[in-house]
Design an enzyme around this catalytic site. Sequence first.
Site, PDB file in Angstrom:
ATOM      1  CG  ASN A 219     -12.446  34.310  -8.559  1.00  0.00           C
ATOM      2  OD1 ASN A 219     -13.511  33.715  -8.372  1.00  0.00           O
ATOM      3  ND2 ASN A 219     -12.390  35.617  -8.735  1.00  0.00           N
TER       4      ASN A 219
ATOM      5  CB  CYS B 228     -19.596  33.323  -5.412  1.00  0.00           C
ATOM      6  SG  CYS B 228     -19.954  32.223  -6.815  1.00  0.00           S
ATOM      7  N   GLY B 229     -22.905  34.460  -5.962  1.00  0.00           N
ATOM      8  CA  GLY B 229     -24.313  34.120  -5.818  1.00  0.00           C
ATOM      9  C   GLY B 229     -24.622  32.660  -6.060  1.00  0.00           C
ATOM     10  CG  ASN B 230     -24.414  30.852  -9.912  1.00  0.00           C
ATOM     11  OD1 ASN B 230     -25.634  30.941  -9.904  1.00  0.00           O
ATOM     12  ND2 ASN B 230     -23.681  31.262 -10.938  1.00  0.00           N
TER      13      ASN B 230
ATOM     14  CD  GLN C 146     -16.185  31.309  -8.904  1.00  0.00           C
ATOM     15  OE1 GLN C 146     -17.031  30.479  -9.203  1.00  0.00           O
ATOM     16  NE2 GLN C 146     -15.967  32.391  -9.634  1.00  0.00           N
TER      17      GLN C 146
ATOM     18  CB  CYS D 275     -21.475  35.355 -13.025  1.00  0.00           C
ATOM     19  SG  CYS D 275     -20.840  36.410 -11.695  1.00  0.00           S
TER      20      CYS D 275
ATOM     21  CG  ASN E  84     -20.385  29.795 -11.298  1.00  0.00           C
ATOM     22  OD1 ASN E  84     -20.797  30.709 -10.596  1.00  0.00           O
ATOM     23  ND2 ASN E  84     -19.095  29.549 -11.430  1.00  0.00           N
TER      24      ASN E  84
ATOM     25  CD  GLU F 152     -17.265  34.566 -11.656  1.00  0.00           C
ATOM     26  OE1 GLU F 152     -17.411  34.492 -10.423  1.00  0.00           O
ATOM     27  OE2 GLU F 152     -17.730  33.728 -12.458  1.00  0.00           O
TER      28      GLU F 152
END
Length: 289
Positions: A68, A77-79, A49, A224, A16, A215
Amino acid sequence: MTGMTHHFLKMNGLGNDFVVLDLRREPLALTDALARAIANRETGIGCDQLITIEEPRNGGDAFMGIRNQDGGTVEACGNAARCIGKLILEETGKDAVIIETLGGNTVATRADAENIAVDMGEPRLKWNEIPLSEEFQDTRGIELEVGPLGNPIMHSPGVVNVGNPHAVFFVDDVDAIELDRIGPMLEHHPLFPERANISVAEVISPTHLKIRTWERGVGLTKACGTAACASTVAAIRRRKTERRITVSLPGGDLTVEWREADNHIYMTGAAALDYEGEIDPAKLLAGAA
């Protein structure tokens, strides 16, 4: 703007990928059009992103802005939180740092030499917190079907907000689902007034989940992080898995735990710096015109 360049980092979490701009050091008037131009994989740098590092707004160590591919601003956004957490941990030398986002604060720590752990906070589970356009008392599985009436391909997704809205469909085989075809329709379904991230999840074992995600504002993605968290919560609520599991995504594995002690979700995984360079915003906008 002509002739002015800005430094960027290209980073990824399990594939990602992100373009990171540090606006604390180099201010930039970032418009939707410029965000789209930077994210464009043909004429720009290319990314899932665009991430900005900004001065903290509420006492944290840094604020993380997220846009995005379509230029739209999103809440979490966790990553990216792991990637920015890695940068701010290195910058400050602290054992733990607070990354502010529009979706709430995320605390990042070093899990080991390779991996970053982030506290994603508490999931929001009420229908109006997700949000949904209709009231559902039980969000573990709402009334939504895809496919022929009476014989749907998938149905009854669990819905969760982990800083952004998610719908998780449990299926027998995630690879058999045409998510590139179904995802856009579900993302924009009238039930989701703020659109939604759409995941399909396959239970491999009580400690292992496999997912694929469409996503919101991006499309199919290799990984994601918030979807991994949302899918874990959805699985636990349906008594399909234990509270600490491995979540396998196309880009790799994450460890996700929804702790009973504090109701917080903890996600651990890799964060990598791919390369860095300079961008000329004016040229990017001209190329995208």
